[in-house]
Design an enzyme around this catalytic site. Structure first.
Site, short mmCIF file in Angstrom:
data_model
loop_
_atom_site.label_atom_id
_atom_site.label_comp_id
_atom_site.label_asym_id
_atom_site.label_seq_id
_atom_site.Cartn_x
_atom_site.Cartn_y
_atom_site.Cartn_z
CG MET A 77 17.10 -9.46 -0.74
SD MET A 77 18.53 -10.57 -0.97
CE MET A 77 19.74 -9.42 -1.63
CB SER A 78 12.53 -12.13 2.78
OG SER A 78 13.58 -12.98 3.16
CB VAL A 79 10.03 -8.73 -1.36
CG1 VAL A 79 8.82 -8.38 -2.19
CG2 VAL A 79 10.39 -7.60 -0.41
#
Lengths: 400, 400
Positions: free
Chosen positions: B113-115
């Site tokens: 995801m936003s990692v």
């Protein structure tokens, strides 16, 4: 498809179908995963098995005469003429030649096309050797859903050697050929609103009707391998990509993951969906050449390799009428030449090949993107080149 | 989605959207590539870098009190309550804890995801350190196509720290939120016949309008990272997946390839499309903790890590109003706690995290599939658990 963004006339989208045309295909075959859903064939997380190398530029100059021609060409010239994307030769277990063209790199994964079938057939032969799959049994004993189809009455062996009598035209020029219905069923894209056909490979296989008798002749039909994939999944509880990972990729110490295209319910395309690294394809060939022993262990029983090399009925095979493959047979989804070297191979459209010559102790792994799908277009050069290289390597051993 | 075929009520198809709902998501986040096109982030073909391990079951019993609660819970209990798919703790460079739940395995790849953003921000910081990217320059100097959009007048630094003033709502409950237009543009599936919107991430970014002033407050907007990905591609001639492979994956000796989802013209989703192995996420965290040194080489300059750890303006960050993240800041797409341990982290919806505690010499990599997207739902447990584990490990060193 390169750039940020790529130029408009270089963009390939899955749904417009152009990605499988030439020259677009030269990019696509090394990048299929960018166009469609895929499932991983994990190599695991350990160290790859080493591949010894002693590269020989002199092999570029090996000469041969392509079948049907009168003048000779060099090995090196054959590679371009055959639209080679990558080729690797092993001799006595050492990499002696390795070249990449077009967009393929050592780190890349290329479509294996019907070389996929050979991996699936080998898995099946492995399960047969382990007693988990009985080749004399009817397909319907393993997959009752296929009872009413043409496959129901065939034996597993007939599926493995493609001697089933099924109606399945792979004439891509015929819009009514079954291969199109097969492709539509397996296409993971959303179906058109008016689509009434089967919605997965499995559902397509149930619709296949009979044509002729089982067990009397070789008919090359992709649907057989999809049935075999279903049988393997039913016997083991694992789909083909998982089996490839557990039984072959992880054990062999492959250096790259491979992947398979999937239909909309996650079924890997057993008939042609595998994509893998060239060096890993060579590792597999070397394993087969070494009677199943590789990476410090017996990965496939010797009996499996012996059964492949023995081949199947050449008479059954002759019925298929391959002008360039006289005297060959097809066993466990391998093409067996029955030539003086006992060579046998895996073959995929547009020039994919894994060629094993036991007498010359030679393995050739090759990826290509020839404009013509049928291998009859590249066989006159490819097969002559493989044979010439084998003879060259053999002659070196007898010459002082 | 397991079986041959899977039961009808367990089938997930990309086009029906259910794959991103809970509980279906528990399977999807470990199998996104089976639902959509992706591009490889190659680790190369060499040996992976070794990860030393000395596993400690005793850490299961570490106790802590979640934020806003009055009774304590154990580390072990927190993992289930937080819908953890996999978690790995490194202490002083050794793996001390490693667990998998649900469908994730050590050989699996999970959505970051936003990692993803943190990897992209780190690449950008690397190019800044190398002088290839000038953070004071306007975005439009690198990507003229964005001149007329809200991004055109922002600096690269404002994009890297998400202090741009752009109109981009990520309120998934609002059908008119820009995040839906962004998703539609990036969706690689064929567009509906009446679709009039942008057809790629790049085309979407050109349509983003301004809201407020640049450089005055932190606003977490995924579109910034997609712009940064475009800038990186323009500066280097390589897309984000290629850069991750060449600058990070191959150099770090990752044990698995990673992959990124792509739009219909092959643009990797820089804002959230990365999928990778848990152990490789931990390797990356350990590299950052070690000031950029890993696998026998300086992979990122020390100055990059120092710049991340220093953080950005806490005042700018406070404007975003995160009740659980008081005093934090956001720098190079890392979340910086400014706590007594100097901890900083990468965060992705549904509980993805890479948490680095320099004082405790601890790195935690975590994948999850929490039913609630926003991390405010798991932070009260997760952040307290990370802090408690850090203090536990620190206390062991001071206790005889």
């Amino acid at each position: 498809m390169v750039g940020s963004p790529p130029p408009a006339d270089k963009i390939l989208r899955f749904d417009d179908g152009s990605y499988f045309r030439f020259p677009q295909m030269r990019w696509s075959v090394s990048n299929f995963r960018q166009l469609m859903p895929t499932v991983n064939v994990s190599r695991g997380i350990g160290n790859p098995s080493p591949l010894k190398a002693k590269l020989r530029d002199d092999l570029d100059e090996v000469q041969f005469t392509p079948i049907g021609r009168t003048s000779a060409m060099t090995w090196q010239a054959s590679l371009l003429e055959n639209y080679t994307d990558g080729i690797l030769v092993m001799h006595k277990g050492t990499v002696v030649y390795e070249r990449y063209f077009g967009v393929l790199t050592p780190q890349g994964q290329h479509a294996a096309m019907s070389v996929t079938k050979t991996f699936v057939g080998t898995l099946a032969a492995l399960l047969v050797a382990e007693g988990k799959l009985i080749p004399e049994r009817k397909v319907s004993e393993y997959v009752p859903e296929l009872e009413a189809s043409a496959f129901g009455s065939a034996t597993v062996r007939q599926v493995m050697d493609m001697t089933t009598g099924i109606r399945f035209s792979e004439d891509y020029a015929d819009p009514n050929a079954e291969v199109w219905a097969h492709a539509a069923a397996g296409n993971p894209l959303p179906k058109p609103a008016d689509y009434q056909g089967p919605r997965s490979y499995y559902d397509f296989l149930k619709t296949v009707t009979d044509e002729g008798k089982h067990g009397t002749a070789f008919h090359y039909r992709t649907a057989n391998t999809d049935v075999l994939g279903w049988i393997l999944a039913r016997v083991t509880g694992k789909h083909v990509a998982q089996l490839l990972s557990e039984r072959i990729w992880q054990k062999m110490g492959m250096e790259q993951d491979a992947y398979m295209s999937v239909d909309s319910i996650g079924t890997p395309f057993a008939g042609g969906g595998l994509n893998l690294g060239l060096r890993d394809l060579a590792r597999f060939g070397e394993t087969i050449r070494n009677d199943g022993y590789f990476n410090g262990q017996q990965i496939l029983p010797k009996s499996v390799i012996a059964d492949i090399r023995k081949g199947a009925s050449q008479t059954d095979f002759a019925a298929a009428g391959y002008a360039l493959l006289k005297g060959w047979s097809y066993r466990n989804m391998w093409w067996v030449t029955h030539n003086a070297h006992g060579a046998f191979m895996a073959r995929g459209v547009h020039g994919q090949a894994l060629y094993i010559d036991p007498k010359a102790e030679m393995v050739i792994a090759r990826f290509a993107s020839h404009p013509v799908a049928g291998n009859a277009a590249n066989d006159p050069i490819s097969l002559a080149a493989y044979q010439a290289l084998a003879e060259h390597l053999l002659s070196e051993q007898t010459t002082p």
